[in-house]
Design a protein around this motif. Sequence first.
Motif, PDB file in Angstrom:
ATOM      1  N   TRP A  69       2.536 106.404  42.595  1.00 14.94           N
ATOM      2  CA  TRP A  69       3.604 106.942  43.424  1.00 14.94           C
ATOM      3  C   TRP A  69       4.108 105.907  44.428  1.00 14.94           C
ATOM      4  CZ3 TRP A  69       6.289 111.481  43.101  1.00 14.94           C
ATOM      5  CH2 TRP A  69       5.823 112.412  42.166  1.00 14.94           C
ATOM      6  N   GLY A  70       3.309 104.884  44.703  1.00 14.70           N
ATOM      7  CA  GLY A  70       3.782 103.830  45.587  1.00 14.70           C
ATOM      8  C   GLY A  70       4.935 103.045  44.993  1.00 14.70           C
ATOM      9  N   ASP A  71       5.113 103.135  43.670  1.00 22.24           N
ATOM     10  CA  ASP A  71       6.208 102.448  42.990  1.00 22.24           C
ATOM     11  C   ASP A  71       7.408 103.361  42.741  1.00 22.24           C
ATOM     12  OD1 ASP A  71       4.804 100.068  42.829  1.00 22.24           O
ATOM     13  OD2 ASP A  71       3.869 100.599  40.917  1.00 22.24           O
ATOM     14  N   LEU A  72       7.322 104.622  43.189  1.00 24.49           N
ATOM     15  CA  LEU A  72       8.394 105.578  42.914  1.00 24.49           C
ATOM     16  C   LEU A  72       9.698 105.152  43.585  1.00 24.49           C
ATOM     17  CD1 LEU A  72       9.394 108.306  41.798  1.00 24.49           C
ATOM     18  CD2 LEU A  72       8.594 109.358  43.928  1.00 24.49           C
ATOM     19  N   ARG A  73      10.753 105.108  42.797  1.00 27.51           N
ATOM     20  CA  ARG A  73      12.083 104.770  43.294  1.00 27.51           C
ATOM     21  C   ARG A  73      13.044 105.879  42.848  1.00 27.51           C
ATOM     22  NH1 ARG A  73       8.753 101.721  44.878  1.00 27.51           N
ATOM     23  NH2 ARG A  73       8.889  99.455  45.209  1.00 27.51           N
ATOM     24  N   VAL A  74      13.081 106.948  43.606  1.00 20.13           N
ATOM     25  CA  VAL A  74      13.901 108.097  43.227  1.00 20.13           C
ATOM     26  C   VAL A  74      15.374 107.730  43.183  1.00 20.13           C
ATOM     27  CG1 VAL A  74      14.666 110.398  43.938  1.00 20.13           C
ATOM     28  CG2 VAL A  74      12.241 109.807  44.047  1.00 20.13           C
ATOM     29  N   ALA A  87      14.678 110.923  47.947  1.00 22.69           N
ATOM     30  CA  ALA A  87      13.272 110.924  47.550  1.00 22.69           C
ATOM     31  C   ALA A  87      12.531 112.101  48.176  1.00 22.69           C
ATOM     32  CB  ALA A  87      12.614 109.608  47.957  1.00 22.69           C
ATOM     33  N   MET A  88      12.765 112.344  49.457  1.00 20.69           N
ATOM     34  CA  MET A  88      12.073 113.436  50.137  1.00 20.69           C
ATOM     35  C   MET A  88      12.532 114.793  49.605  1.00 20.69           C
ATOM     36  SD  MET A  88       9.942 111.836  51.949  1.00 20.69           S
ATOM     37  CE  MET A  88       9.263 112.976  53.162  1.00 20.69           C
ATOM     38  N   HIS A 133       1.966  99.612  47.539  1.00 20.44           N
ATOM     39  CA  HIS A 133       3.366  99.177  47.576  1.00 20.44           C
ATOM     40  C   HIS A 133       4.282 100.162  48.309  1.00 20.44           C
ATOM     41  CE1 HIS A 133       2.105  97.359  43.476  1.00 20.44           C
ATOM     42  NE2 HIS A 133       1.722  96.544  44.469  1.00 20.44           N
ATOM     43  N   TRP A 134       3.732 101.313  48.723  1.00 18.62           N
ATOM     44  CA  TRP A 134       4.605 102.261  49.416  1.00 18.62           C
ATOM     45  C   TRP A 134       4.952 101.726  50.803  1.00 18.62           C
ATOM     46  CZ3 TRP A 134       5.122 105.029  53.861  1.00 18.62           C
ATOM     47  CH2 TRP A 134       6.093 106.037  53.849  1.00 18.62           C
ATOM     48  N   HIS A 135       6.202 101.953  51.213  1.00 20.56           N
ATOM     49  CA  HIS A 135       6.609 101.600  52.562  1.00 20.56           C
ATOM     50  C   HIS A 135       7.663 102.614  53.016  1.00 20.56           C
ATOM     51  CE1 HIS A 135      10.297  99.774  50.843  1.00 20.56           C
ATOM     52  NE2 HIS A 135       9.486  99.274  49.924  1.00 20.56           N
ATOM     53  N   LEU A 185       7.996 105.247  38.001  1.00 25.60           N
ATOM     54  CA  LEU A 185       6.803 106.039  38.335  1.00 25.60           C
ATOM     55  C   LEU A 185       5.792 105.873  37.200  1.00 25.60           C
ATOM     56  CD1 LEU A 185       5.222 107.871  40.167  1.00 25.60           C
ATOM     57  CD2 LEU A 185       6.403 109.851  39.207  1.00 25.60           C
ATOM     58  N   PRO A 186       5.124 104.719  37.158  1.00 25.92           N
ATOM     59  CA  PRO A 186       4.150 104.474  36.085  1.00 25.92           C
ATOM     60  C   PRO A 186       3.021 105.501  36.129  1.00 25.92           C
ATOM     61  CG  PRO A 186       4.669 102.454  37.300  1.00 25.92           C
ATOM     62  CD  PRO A 186       5.234 103.587  38.085  1.00 25.92           C
ATOM     63  N   GLY A 187       2.576 105.931  34.947  1.00 22.89           N
ATOM     64  CA  GLY A 187       1.496 106.912  34.916  1.00 22.89           C
ATOM     65  C   GLY A 187       0.732 106.914  33.605  1.00 22.89           C
TER      66      GLY A 187
END
Length: 333
Positions: free
Chosen positions: A183-188, A247-248, A237-239, A164-166
């Motif tokens: 957040w498109g790169d978030l990988r919980v 994640a949810m 990048h979000w899908h 989660l780069p910020g």
Amino acid sequence: QSVRRIRMGNSTSGPVLVVQVEEEVFATPATSPRREPATSFFKRAKPPVVDASFADYHPLSGLPTPGYQGNLSKKQQAALDALRAQMAALGLTEQVAAAACAPAEDTDGLLLRFLRARGFLVPKAAELLQHDLAWRAEHAVSELTSRPEEEVLGCDPALFERYLPGWYGSSDLQGRPAQWQKWGDLRVDELLKSTSHEQLVMHHVWQQEKQMRRLAENAHAHGVLLSQCVSVVDAAHWHPALATRKAMAFLREIAGMDQAHFPERMGMIITINAPYTLSACWVVISGWLDPATRAKVQIISSDKYWKPLLATIFAPDQIPLEYGGTAPVTFGL
């Protein structure tokens, strides 16, 4: 590319998702600053002051609107007086004062945030505030930011930055602290291989408390009342495959955390580079948010629209290079 602005509307059968295409609608009226292209708020900074709190808002803020200090109806003032008296009767006056983000807000400023969050219904605002004070005491939130990030997060912060780069060093033209996150790169699910759900949530609280410190510092430096922050969310990048159960669950909990313990703190959420597939996820997420928070969220796809919008909110040196500004920020590893 076209811009898609996604919002919740109503029909005879209940709430519906509205996707507006090719519409150059930028910011919500209550939170949008007027354009000031010539200079940054920080370049016009006043000398530091030492008052415990301030009487004026930044001129670009549009405040005070109804419900804020300096613009209270008789009923709102009565509600403020009643909530203040109730906290005193419960012996919570000192705890309330300690929880206020001075000098950005005084005690009445804090009470009004909780009242606005509950429609100026005193019993509901009192319940929310008491719950928050108890939670802060239980988790020693006032001491949280003094703990190392790695200790709070439960893993190397570089790992969090990878997934989660910020950037958290920006402020808008009103002096409101801003955070830029991809957040498109978030990988919980990847993060949870190295830490726990509970620690990930508490790290979010740690980040929020850091922002509150910046809120106080900005208010002190410029001599204005500040109560809100700004968030820029890059959804590139979000899908749908990223919307896992874990994640949810994380997103739902931090959304509830922010509404319960940081009410009325979010001034604006701008989601950029939004893929069309995000609309389905937004239907779910928006259901977790109160109407006031939902109204502050803007979802925009094309940089043809979000770049001009960002230029009305931030000085160039407060916008990362990759988003059209001059701030030399590198995200991620």
